[in-house]
Design a protein around this motif. Structure first.
Motif, short mmCIF file in Angstrom:
data_model
loop_
_atom_site.label_atom_id
_atom_site.label_comp_id
_atom_site.label_asym_id
_atom_site.label_seq_id
_atom_site.Cartn_x
_atom_site.Cartn_y
_atom_site.Cartn_z
N TRP A 36 9.08 -4.79 -7.04
CA TRP A 36 8.64 -5.64 -5.93
C TRP A 36 7.83 -4.78 -4.96
O TRP A 36 8.25 -3.68 -4.61
N PHE A 37 6.72 -5.34 -4.53
CA PHE A 37 5.81 -4.67 -3.61
C PHE A 37 5.49 -5.64 -2.47
O PHE A 37 5.66 -6.85 -2.62
N ARG A 38 5.04 -5.12 -1.37
CA ARG A 38 4.65 -6.00 -0.27
C ARG A 38 3.43 -5.43 0.43
O ARG A 38 3.19 -4.22 0.41
N GLN A 39 2.68 -6.33 1.03
CA GLN A 39 1.52 -5.92 1.80
C GLN A 39 1.41 -6.79 3.04
O GLN A 39 1.29 -8.01 2.94
N ALA A 40 1.48 -6.13 4.18
CA ALA A 40 1.31 -6.81 5.45
C ALA A 40 -0.16 -6.74 5.86
O ALA A 40 -0.89 -5.85 5.42
N PRO A 41 -0.61 -7.65 6.70
CA PRO A 41 -2.01 -7.65 7.13
C PRO A 41 -2.40 -6.32 7.75
O PRO A 41 -1.69 -5.79 8.62
N VAL A 93 3.16 -10.33 2.33
CA VAL A 93 3.09 -11.00 1.04
C VAL A 93 3.83 -10.11 0.04
O VAL A 93 3.56 -8.90 -0.04
N TYR A 94 4.75 -10.70 -0.69
CA TYR A 94 5.57 -9.97 -1.64
C TYR A 94 5.10 -10.29 -3.06
O TYR A 94 4.91 -11.45 -3.41
N TYR A 95 4.96 -9.23 -3.84
CA TYR A 95 4.50 -9.33 -5.22
C TYR A 95 5.53 -8.72 -6.17
O TYR A 95 6.13 -7.70 -5.85
N CYS A 96 5.67 -9.32 -7.33
CA CYS A 96 6.42 -8.65 -8.39
C CYS A 96 5.43 -8.15 -9.44
O CYS A 96 4.32 -8.68 -9.57
N ALA A 97 5.85 -7.15 -10.16
CA ALA A 97 4.98 -6.54 -11.15
C ALA A 97 5.82 -5.85 -12.21
O ALA A 97 6.96 -5.42 -11.94
N THR A 98 5.27 -5.70 -13.38
CA THR A 98 5.96 -4.97 -14.45
C THR A 98 5.49 -3.52 -14.50
O THR A 98 4.43 -3.18 -13.99
N ASP A 99 6.30 -2.69 -15.17
CA ASP A 99 5.98 -1.28 -15.35
C ASP A 99 5.83 -0.55 -14.02
O ASP A 99 4.85 0.17 -13.79
N CYS A 100 6.80 -0.77 -13.11
CA CYS A 100 6.78 -0.04 -11.85
C CYS A 100 7.06 1.44 -12.11
O CYS A 100 7.75 1.80 -13.06
N VAL A 101 6.50 2.26 -11.26
CA VAL A 101 6.58 3.71 -11.40
C VAL A 101 7.25 4.28 -10.17
O VAL A 101 6.90 3.92 -9.04
#
Length: 124
Positions: A36-41, A93-101
């Motif tokens: 899980w990742f997030r990005q604020a403005p 905004v929260y994102y999910c993704a595969t193959d996190c490092v």
């Protein structure tokens, strides 16, 4: 076609909780590390959490440790991020993704598939 779809975001008051879901199609989540990742403005994207495929070892950013919990339900092909004691600074905004490092204990990036994101707003 691989697709990750996040859901569960919304507006919540400080101190509240949300559970984000990441539903996968076109791949079997059990075989992948999920992040899980997030990005604020105006800010760089931040790695929030990652769960390994092999042994379900979990990693968290220091800013969310003790408040957020990552999990996966392989039968549902879905990953989750339980977020408790939310703070205004968790707004993003929260994102999910595969193959996190992970480098050290820091979730640095993901090199697989990404979802489209779900907005989390923490405000009174």
């Amino acid at each position: 076609q691989v697709q990750l779809v996040e859901s569960g975001g919304g507006l919540v008051q400080p101190g509240g909780s949300l559970r984000l879901s990441c539903a996968a199609s076109g791949l079997t989540l059990a075989y992948y590390a999920i992040g899980w990742f997030r990005q604020a403005p105006g800010k760089k994207r931040e790695g929030v959490s990652c769960i390994r495929a092999s042994d379900s070892t979990t990693y968290y950013a220091d800013s969310v440790k003790g408040r957020f919990t990552i999990s996966r339900d392989n039968a549902k092909n879905t990953a989750y991020l339980q977020m408790n004691s939310l703070k205004p600074e968790d707004t993003a905004v929260y994102y999910c993704a595969t193959d996190c490092v992970v480098a050290g204990n820091t979730v640095v990036d993901a090199f697989g598939s990404w979802g489209q994101g779900t907005q989390v707003t923490v405000s009174s």
